[in-house]
Design an enzyme around this catalytic site. Structure first.
Site, PDB file in Angstrom:
ATOM      1  N   LYS A  36       0.804  -1.231   0.000  1.00 36.82           N
ATOM      2  CA  LYS A  36       0.000   0.000   0.000  1.00 36.82           C
ATOM      3  C   LYS A  36       0.830   1.272   0.000  1.00 36.82           C
ATOM      4  CE  LYS A  36      -0.839  -0.266   4.957  1.00 36.82           C
ATOM      5  NZ  LYS A  36      -1.601  -1.051   5.934  1.00 36.82           N
ATOM      6  N   ARG A 129      -8.272  -1.821  16.688  1.00 39.64           N
ATOM      7  CA  ARG A 129      -8.708  -1.463  15.334  1.00 39.64           C
ATOM      8  C   ARG A 129      -9.643  -2.594  14.910  1.00 39.64           C
ATOM      9  NH1 ARG A 129      -4.806  -0.042  10.242  1.00 39.64           N
ATOM     10  NH2 ARG A 129      -4.950  -2.296   9.952  1.00 39.64           N
TER      11      ARG A 129
HETATM   12  C1  LIG Z   1      -0.594  -1.743   6.665  1.00 43.96           C
HETATM   13  C2  LIG Z   1      -0.855  -3.052   7.246  1.00 43.96           C
HETATM   14  C3  LIG Z   1       0.234  -3.927   7.475  1.00 43.96           C
HETATM   15  C4  LIG Z   1       1.673  -3.557   7.226  1.00 43.96           C
HETATM   16  O1  LIG Z   1       2.193  -2.806   8.274  1.00 43.96           O
HETATM   17  P1  LIG Z   1       3.754  -2.412   8.398  1.00 43.96           P
HETATM   18  O2  LIG Z   1       3.860  -1.800   9.725  1.00 43.96           O
HETATM   19  O3  LIG Z   1       4.046  -1.478   7.280  1.00 43.96           O
HETATM   20  O4  LIG Z   1       4.535  -3.652   8.282  1.00 43.96           O
HETATM   21  C5  LIG Z   1      -0.066  -5.195   7.983  1.00 43.96           C
HETATM   22  N1  LIG Z   1      -1.334  -5.563   8.254  1.00 43.96           N
HETATM   23  C6  LIG Z   1      -2.397  -4.753   8.055  1.00 43.96           C
HETATM   24  C7  LIG Z   1      -3.768  -5.241   8.402  1.00 43.96           C
HETATM   25  C8  LIG Z   1      -2.188  -3.467   7.553  1.00 43.96           C
HETATM   26  O5  LIG Z   1      -3.239  -2.654   7.372  1.00 43.96           O
END
Ligand SMILES: *Cc1c(COP(=O)(O)O)cnc(C)c1O
Length: 365
Positions: A36, A129
């Protein structure tokens, strides 16, 4: 060349991904690379897959669509909106879920299409969350098992995103216990225990990761070579695979405190100033439309950020080693939020570097 410019160094990203894949593999953990922050750019994603990443994930279906041609499974990282379920089934193999209403719709739609969609059920282990509470687990799992269009393939948790919770061994052990109990009670096999994002990595280094955790979803460590718990560059990884460059449009020596009656700035804040006398300042032609102000730092540690408006970034260059002139280019380092903003800004040119620099050749795996 157009500025501001974001350089994206593929050999460094390949290196970071490969090192992380090897490190996690030793602990029986597969990495799902999270795309993302680079908006699902297919060339970057392909580089990560070539480095050994077995699965890609994104929170936006529009990004996942761009990954269509890359031959690895894709995971939808945000609970699907009811309005996007058709597309989720079409472009993603797996999605994370917590709402039975959503899963029922996924199941119906998948059955209509004659396919089955895989689901990771998110468990909220305290970050508040997404995810179900443990005490709703049985009720929801019984319903999921009855849905023929979906297959429950995993349990997952997420940390550090809302509540800032740092997962500990005992936190993830809850996920392991749930898996064992569910497998026994319902006679199903849970393939993935998805133990979180980059905030869970420290458990590997500390030798605290429960053995049964077999998947992590990683974004920041691949792109910036760091994570937030230790908040420093992970040994052996590059922290400069993404570099931001801006061009100087003004250099003047001015007082450090504004002159005249003062109100709020362009963003509704009342700015504070410290009297430091006359300072040499440079304006870069980029601003809050392109970056997150709190998330950038000039590469030259002697240069500081004074502030920014939408299109102007003001730097203090009084102590800089270099004798900057109008038209010179200044390099800025970014945190995750700033990188996300720069990637998303249509005003920032993106340049992909495909070959290692001559002086760096041989350093890449
Ligand atoms: C963005 C996201 C991640 C990745 O997180 P990082 O801290 O960049 O490794 C993993 N799981 C979910 C559900 C996310 O939204």
């Amino acid at each position: 060349m157009t500025y501001p410019k974001l350089e994206i160094h593929l050999p460094k990203l390949h290196h970071n991904a490969k090192m992380l894949v090897e490190m996690c593999r030793k602990k029986g953990i597969e990495i799902v690379a999270v795309t993302k922050v680079f908006l699902g750019d297919p060339e970057i994603a392909r580089t990560l897959v070539e480095a050994g990443i077995p699965m890609l994930a994104d929170s936006r279906i529009s990004n996942i669509k761009k990954l269509k041609e890359i031959p690895v499974p894709k995971m939808m990282l945000r609970i699907p909106m009811l309005s996007e379920i058709e597309e989720v089934i079409e472009y993603a193999d797996i999605s994370i879920n917590s709402e039975i209403e959503v899963m029922e719709r996924i199941s119906q739609t998948a059955l209509k299409k004659g396919c089955q969609h895989q689901v990771i059920l998110m468990i909220d282990l305290g970050d508040l969350r997404e995810g179900i509470w443990e005490d709703e687990a049985d009720e929801i799992i019984e319903k999921i098992i009855a849905l023929r269009g979906i297959r429950l393939v995993g349990l997952g948790a997420n940390f550090g995103c809302y509540g800032g919770v740092i997962p500990e061994k005992h936190t993830l052990e809850k996920l392991v216990e749930m898996k064992k109990r569910i497998e026994q009670r319902y006679g199903i096999q849970i393939l993935y225990l998805s133990g979180g994002n980059s905030n869970s990595l420290h458990l590997i280094w500390e030798n605290q990761m429960p053995e049964e955790i077999n998947q992590l979803r990683l974004g920041e460590p691949i792109v910036l070579g760091k994570e937030d718990v230790y908040d420093k560059t992970i040994e052996g990884l590059y922290d400069d695979a993404f570099c931001l460059f801006g061009e100087i449009v003004e250099i003047k020596t001015k007082p450090s405190v504004p002159i005249g009656k003062r109100g709020v700035d362009a963003f509704g804040h009342i700015p504070q100033f410290v009297e430091k006398g006359m300072r040499k300042r440079a304006i870069l032609a980029l601003g809050r439309q392109d970056i997150l102000l709190d998330g950038i730092k000039p590469k030259d540690a002697n240069v500081t950020v004074l502030g920014a408006s939408s299109d102007h970034l003001i730097l203090d260059i009084t102590d800089a080693q270099e004798a900057y002139r109008v038209g010179d280019i200044v390099e800025l380092k970014m945190n995750y939020g700033a990188l996300l903003a720069a990637m998303t800004s249509a005003y920032v040119a993106k340049e992909i570097i495909r070959q290692p620099d001559k002086k760096e050749k041989g350093k890449f795996q």
